[in-house]
Write a protein that holds these residues in place. Structure first.
Motif, mmCIF file in Angstrom:
data_model
loop_
_atom_site.group_PDB
_atom_site.id
_atom_site.type_symbol
_atom_site.label_atom_id
_atom_site.label_comp_id
_atom_site.label_asym_id
_atom_site.label_seq_id
_atom_site.Cartn_x
_atom_site.Cartn_y
_atom_site.Cartn_z
ATOM 1 N N LEU A 100 0.837 0.266 8.979
ATOM 2 C CA LEU A 100 2.287 0.056 8.919
ATOM 3 C C LEU A 100 2.678 -0.670 7.638
ATOM 4 C CD1 LEU A 100 3.199 -0.974 12.577
ATOM 5 C CD2 LEU A 100 3.555 1.226 11.461
ATOM 6 N N GLU A 101 1.948 -1.714 7.304
ATOM 7 C CA GLU A 101 2.254 -2.482 6.100
ATOM 8 C C GLU A 101 2.054 -1.638 4.845
ATOM 9 O OE1 GLU A 101 0.708 -6.526 3.773
ATOM 10 O OE2 GLU A 101 -0.077 -5.992 5.763
ATOM 11 N N VAL A 102 0.958 -0.872 4.814
ATOM 12 C CA VAL A 102 0.680 -0.038 3.641
ATOM 13 C C VAL A 102 1.743 1.048 3.495
ATOM 14 C CG1 VAL A 102 -0.966 1.558 2.597
ATOM 15 C CG2 VAL A 102 -1.791 -0.502 3.742
ATOM 16 N N GLN A 254 4.701 5.008 -11.884
ATOM 17 C CA GLN A 254 5.090 4.656 -10.521
ATOM 18 C C GLN A 254 4.489 5.642 -9.518
ATOM 19 O OE1 GLN A 254 6.680 1.907 -10.080
ATOM 20 N NE2 GLN A 254 7.132 1.969 -7.899
ATOM 21 N N THR A 255 4.421 6.900 -9.893
ATOM 22 C CA THR A 255 3.806 7.905 -9.024
ATOM 23 C C THR A 255 2.324 7.606 -8.815
ATOM 24 O OG1 THR A 255 5.379 9.580 -9.789
ATOM 25 C CG2 THR A 255 3.372 10.369 -8.731
ATOM 26 N N ILE A 256 1.644 7.147 -9.867
ATOM 27 C CA ILE A 256 0.228 6.778 -9.733
ATOM 28 C C ILE A 256 0.084 5.627 -8.736
ATOM 29 C CG2 ILE A 256 -1.752 5.797 -10.959
ATOM 30 C CD1 ILE A 256 -0.806 7.322 -13.447
ATOM 31 N N ALA A 257 0.986 4.636 -8.819
ATOM 32 C CA ALA A 257 0.936 3.517 -7.869
ATOM 33 C C ALA A 257 1.176 4.004 -6.440
ATOM 34 C CB ALA A 257 1.975 2.466 -8.254
ATOM 35 N N ILE A 258 2.067 4.973 -6.271
ATOM 36 C CA ILE A 258 2.317 5.539 -4.938
ATOM 37 C C ILE A 258 1.068 6.251 -4.424
ATOM 38 C CG2 ILE A 258 3.663 7.275 -3.686
ATOM 39 C CD1 ILE A 258 5.995 6.615 -5.596
ATOM 40 N N ARG A 259 0.396 6.980 -5.313
ATOM 41 C CA ARG A 259 -0.834 7.670 -4.913
ATOM 42 C C ARG A 259 -1.934 6.670 -4.547
ATOM 43 N NH1 ARG A 259 2.458 11.077 -4.504
ATOM 44 N NH2 ARG A 259 2.661 12.975 -5.769
ATOM 45 N N GLU A 260 -1.977 5.526 -5.224
ATOM 46 C CA GLU A 260 -2.949 4.482 -4.872
ATOM 47 C C GLU A 260 -2.710 3.994 -3.444
ATOM 48 O OE1 GLU A 260 -5.513 3.394 -6.398
ATOM 49 O OE2 GLU A 260 -5.303 3.916 -8.523
ATOM 50 N N LYS A 261 -1.447 3.815 -3.100
ATOM 51 C CA LYS A 261 -1.138 3.416 -1.726
ATOM 52 C C LYS A 261 -1.518 4.512 -0.739
ATOM 53 C CE LYS A 261 0.344 -0.703 -2.300
ATOM 54 N NZ LYS A 261 -0.382 -1.846 -1.690
ATOM 55 N N GLY A 262 -1.436 5.765 -1.190
ATOM 56 C CA GLY A 262 -1.876 6.862 -0.334
ATOM 57 C C GLY A 262 -3.359 6.770 -0.019
ATOM 58 N N ILE A 263 -4.155 6.328 -1.006
ATOM 59 C CA ILE A 263 -5.592 6.133 -0.767
ATOM 60 C C ILE A 263 -5.808 4.984 0.218
ATOM 61 C CG2 ILE A 263 -7.780 5.519 -1.850
ATOM 62 C CD1 ILE A 263 -6.780 6.848 -4.401
ATOM 63 N N GLU A 264 -5.059 3.886 0.039
ATOM 64 C CA GLU A 264 -5.172 2.769 0.978
ATOM 65 C C GLU A 264 -4.799 3.204 2.390
ATOM 66 O OE1 GLU A 264 -3.284 -0.879 -0.114
ATOM 67 O OE2 GLU A 264 -3.632 -0.560 -2.263
ATOM 68 N N ALA A 314 -11.509 14.060 4.564
ATOM 69 C CA ALA A 314 -10.722 15.082 3.870
ATOM 70 C C ALA A 314 -9.391 14.516 3.378
ATOM 71 C CB ALA A 314 -10.486 16.272 4.796
ATOM 72 N N LYS A 315 -8.745 13.695 4.218
ATOM 73 C CA LYS A 315 -7.467 13.110 3.806
ATOM 74 C C LYS A 315 -7.655 12.129 2.654
ATOM 75 C CE LYS A 315 -4.806 13.650 8.060
ATOM 76 N NZ LYS A 315 -4.007 12.962 9.104
ATOM 77 N N ARG A 316 -8.751 11.374 2.686
ATOM 78 C CA ARG A 316 -8.989 10.427 1.591
ATOM 79 C C ARG A 316 -9.269 11.175 0.283
ATOM 80 N NH1 ARG A 316 -12.351 7.040 -1.252
ATOM 81 N NH2 ARG A 316 -11.647 4.861 -1.266
ATOM 82 N N ASN A 317 -10.049 12.250 0.363
ATOM 83 C CA ASN A 317 -10.312 13.051 -0.839
ATOM 84 C C ASN A 317 -9.017 13.655 -1.389
ATOM 85 O OD1 ASN A 317 -13.061 12.546 -0.827
ATOM 86 N ND2 ASN A 317 -13.536 14.335 0.451
#
Length: 438
Positions: A100-102, A254-264, A314-317
């Motif tokens: 939820l926080e992420v 900013q998109t890269i930072a959003i993608r980083e949160k997607g990995i988290e 698969a989702k993490r990849n």
């Protein structure tokens, strides 16, 4: 008498202002920036995203359960059977880990894209309006030049008619002069048509008041200043800093930072989610009056991510690949901006060299040639084609000179767009509305 004098002064001043009123480049750009309704739409979208971020960070609503269990259907008597009870239950779902926080952080990062979109929008508007204004100004100045040169062709026709009456030239030469004037008028009409089209294009961005001022632009070109000097553009660290601050590249960051949160967020999927259930069962007394104990039960349900290969892995990849794709886009965009900047600087250098040639040699010599040709034609020492070619050559050269001056200004506008990360006019009025949601 004094009142009459004052009235005359006021009327004269008003008339002078109305005559001299014109739309400057700075006024047109600022008016377009102030009247862009797209900005309001973008702000509403940012508000919606920040509201969604708040909602996404909260736990799901608890669920309540009310049930009448084990009621005998022969009598529907609540105290007949021991198992008959009135049940009241509550359940609460707890998502996986800190998902939820992420997710809330990711949505806030997505909302942070909106101010950058507004900055880029303002940069594009400034570029677009400046280009339209300069094209309109070029057309205006070329029309002024053509109208000023019309007397030359009128003079040539007058001389041609005199030479024709005296038998010095043939009739076809007189017709050539008249056709030349017709072609000249057609060119003026074409420029008037283009001016009307450019005014319509510029009016899309302007308020009603500024649209009335666009009928007349200032006679001189404004002096445009680079956001970085030519010497500073040759220093790689200053150039990279300017380009990396461009709102388009900052959007990619900013998109890269959003993608980083997607990995988290994908990492949180490896953790179990929980559901807690609590139930209370009320039982009535027996028919004999003996009390029955009430029931209380509690349970915890959780999922077990023990087969992650085809789901969590698969989702993490996928999230990692999305981040790497964004990084490559950043590199490509930076290369593209550098290539565009180098091309515009090379174009600017070539235009400056051509303008220098026109100013120092070309225009002066052509003016002398045209005057000498007209003088020779008036005494029948030269043919009409010679004098017509001299006049048209000078006119065409001056038209090209006007075009070059405006091309230089257009190139400077394009260079400043690539450096718009340093433009304070672009950065203003594009702040985030995040404070409203803290």
């Amino acid at each position: 008498m004094r009142a009459l004098s004052f009235f005359i002064v006021v009327i004269s001043a008003t008339f002078t202002l109305s005559v001299n009123a014109s739309l400057s480049l700075d006024t047109a750009v600022q008016d377009a920036l102030d009247n862009d309704h797209w900005v309001l739409s973008n702000r509403y979208s940012e508000n919606a995203m920040r509201a969604d971020a708040i909602a996404s960070g909260e736990l799901p609503d608890p669920k309540m359960r009310v049930a009448l269990a084990n009621l005998p259907i022969d009598s529907f008597d609540f105290n007949q059977e021991n198992m008959t009870q009135l049940q009241l239950g509550l359940s609460q779902q707890f998502p996986r880990g800190n998902s939820l926080e992420v997710r809330q952080q990711q949505l806030n990062l997505m909302a942070d894209l909106k101010p950058l979109e507004r900055q880029n929008r303002r940069a594009l508007i400034k570029k677009q309006v400046s280009q339209l204004w300069l094209q309109l100004h070029q057309t205006q100045e070329q029309l002024v030049l053509l109208k000023r040169y019309r007397y030359i062709f009128d003079e040539l026709i007058a001389v041609s008619r005199g030479n024709y009456r005296s038998g010095k030239i043939q009739r076809f030469e007189l017709l050539d002069a008249e056709l030349q004037l017709t072609r000249f008028d057609d060119r003026v009409a074409a420029l008037i048509q283009r001016k009307a089209q450019l005014k319509r294009g510029l009016s899309e961005w302007l308020s009603a008041e500024s649209q009335t001022l666009s009928d007349q632009l200032p006679t001189s070109l404004p002096e445009l200043a680079f956001l970085l000097s030519i010497a500073e553009l040759e220093q790689d660290h200053l150039l990279n800093h300017a380009l990396l601050n461009h709102p388009v590249l900052r959007q990619v960051d900013q998109t890269i930072a959003i993608r980083e949160k997607g990995i988290e967020l994908a990492d949180e999927a490896y953790k179990p989610g929980f559901k807690v259930d609590a139930n209370y069962g009320y039982r009535d007394e027996m028919e004999s009056g003996v009390n029955r104990d009430d029931f209380f039960s509690m349970s915890v349900t959780f999922d077990l991510p023990i087969f992650p290969e085809k789901r969590q892995d698969a989702k993490r990849n996928a999230a990692i690949n999305q981040r790497e794709a964004a990084k490559e886009q950043r590199l490509l965009k930076l290369r593209s901006f550098k290539a565009q900047l180098e091309a515009e600087l090379a174009d600017l250098n070539g235009i400056n060299q051509r303008i220098k040639i026109y100013d120092q040699q070309f225009l002066h010599k052509l003016s002398h040639k045209r005057k000498a040709a007209i003088k020779a034609y008036s005494t029948a020492d030269a043919g009409y084609k010679d004098v017509s070619a001299a006049a048209m050559s000078e006119l065409e050269t001056k038209l090209v000179h006007i075009e070059l001056l405006h091309r230089r200004a257009l190139t400077e506008i394009k260079i400043n767009y690539l450096l718009s990360g340093l433009d304070t006019q672009i950065q203003s009025a594009s702040h985030s509305v995040q404070q409203e949601y803290k």
